[in-house]
Design a protein around this motif. Structure first.
Motif, mmCIF file in Angstrom:
data_model
loop_
_atom_site.group_PDB
_atom_site.id
_atom_site.type_symbol
_atom_site.label_atom_id
_atom_site.label_comp_id
_atom_site.label_asym_id
_atom_site.label_seq_id
_atom_site.Cartn_x
_atom_site.Cartn_y
_atom_site.Cartn_z
ATOM 1 N N LEU A 23 -35.005 50.006 14.590
ATOM 2 C CA LEU A 23 -35.056 51.468 14.521
ATOM 3 C C LEU A 23 -34.447 52.023 13.236
ATOM 4 N N GLU A 24 -34.144 51.141 12.313
ATOM 5 C CA GLU A 24 -33.406 51.529 11.107
ATOM 6 C C GLU A 24 -34.053 52.704 10.369
ATOM 7 N N ASP A 25 -35.368 52.698 10.223
ATOM 8 C CA ASP A 25 -36.042 53.790 9.513
ATOM 9 C C ASP A 25 -35.862 55.117 10.238
ATOM 10 N N ASP A 26 -35.937 55.075 11.568
ATOM 11 C CA ASP A 26 -35.791 56.311 12.349
ATOM 12 C C ASP A 26 -34.341 56.796 12.401
ATOM 13 N N LEU A 27 -33.409 55.872 12.334
ATOM 14 C CA LEU A 27 -31.993 56.237 12.430
ATOM 15 C C LEU A 27 -31.427 56.722 11.101
ATOM 16 N N GLY A 28 -32.094 56.371 10.025
ATOM 17 C CA GLY A 28 -31.642 56.802 8.706
ATOM 18 C C GLY A 28 -30.246 56.291 8.391
ATOM 19 N N GLU A 29 -29.410 57.188 7.859
ATOM 20 C CA GLU A 29 -28.064 56.789 7.433
ATOM 21 C C GLU A 29 -27.170 56.366 8.593
ATOM 22 N N PHE A 30 -27.532 56.782 9.802
ATOM 23 C CA PHE A 30 -26.729 56.391 10.959
ATOM 24 C C PHE A 30 -26.835 54.888 11.248
ATOM 25 N N ALA A 31 -27.953 54.303 10.866
ATOM 26 C CA ALA A 31 -28.169 52.878 11.141
ATOM 27 C C ALA A 31 -27.066 52.033 10.505
ATOM 28 N N GLU A 32 -26.733 52.325 9.272
ATOM 29 C CA GLU A 32 -25.699 51.557 8.573
ATOM 30 C C GLU A 32 -24.346 51.678 9.285
ATOM 31 N N LYS A 33 -24.000 52.871 9.702
ATOM 32 C CA LYS A 33 -22.726 53.086 10.398
ATOM 33 C C LYS A 33 -22.714 52.362 11.755
ATOM 34 N N ILE A 34 -23.832 52.420 12.445
ATOM 35 C CA ILE A 34 -23.930 51.734 13.742
ATOM 36 C C ILE A 34 -23.823 50.228 13.541
ATOM 37 N N LEU A 35 -24.504 49.702 12.521
ATOM 38 C CA LEU A 35 -24.431 48.266 12.247
ATOM 39 C C LEU A 35 -23.011 47.841 11.872
ATOM 40 N N GLU A 36 -22.301 48.697 11.156
ATOM 41 C CA GLU A 36 -20.900 48.405 10.835
ATOM 42 C C GLU A 36 -20.059 48.313 12.101
ATOM 43 N N MET A 37 -20.310 49.221 13.047
ATOM 44 C CA MET A 37 -19.568 49.194 14.313
ATOM 45 C C MET A 37 -19.911 47.931 15.111
ATOM 46 N N ILE A 38 -21.177 47.557 15.069
ATOM 47 C CA ILE A 38 -21.595 46.326 15.759
ATOM 48 C C ILE A 38 -20.911 45.126 15.122
ATOM 49 N N ASP A 39 -20.833 45.116 13.789
ATOM 50 C CA ASP A 39 -20.142 44.025 13.089
ATOM 51 C C ASP A 39 -18.680 43.944 13.508
ATOM 52 N N LYS A 40 -18.022 45.093 13.641
ATOM 53 C CA LYS A 40 -16.624 45.105 14.072
ATOM 54 C C LYS A 40 -16.498 44.578 15.501
ATOM 55 N N ALA A 41 -17.411 44.989 16.354
ATOM 56 C CA ALA A 41 -17.383 44.499 17.737
ATOM 57 C C ALA A 41 -17.612 42.995 17.765
ATOM 58 N N GLN A 42 -18.552 42.512 16.958
ATOM 59 C CA GLN A 42 -18.831 41.071 16.905
ATOM 60 C C GLN A 42 -17.622 40.300 16.395
ATOM 61 N N TYR A 43 -16.944 40.863 15.403
ATOM 62 C CA TYR A 43 -15.739 40.232 14.863
ATOM 63 C C TYR A 43 -14.679 40.080 15.959
#
Length: 91
Positions: A42-62
């Motif tokens: 959904l990255e194209d539809d989420l726009g700039e929010f996608a990067e922030k969400i992926l960062e949060m997912i990375d933190k959760a994964q860590y």
């Protein structure tokens, strides 16, 4: 406080606990992977929010990765307890 479960029921309960801990750990990891795939799709539809969400997912994964070792250590200790009970019961 209950008594020690030095019986077959105690063994089964400990086995179930060890299995549940591993299943929950694996389920959480799979959920992070699935969420990452969804956000990426959904990255194209989420726009700039996608990067922030992926960062949060990375933190959760860590954090999940950090928590995996203690869970495995706990499961190993549970398995040791099972082995001790089995020896006491003459199995």
């Amino acid at each position: 406080m209950s008594k020690y479960g030095v019986n077959e029921k105690g063994i089964r309960s400990l086995q179930q606990l060890a299995k549940d801990l591993m299943d929950i750990s694996e389920d959480m990891e799979e959920s992070c992977r699935r969420l990452r795939r969804t956000v990426t799709d959904l990255e194209d539809d989420l726009g700039e929010f996608a990067e922030k969400i992926l960062e949060m997912i990375d933190k959760a994964q860590y954090e999940l990765d950090r928590g995996r070792e203690p869970i495995h250590m706990l499961v190993d200790k549970i398995k040791d307890c099972i082995a001790k009970i089995e020896r006491i019961l003459g199995r």
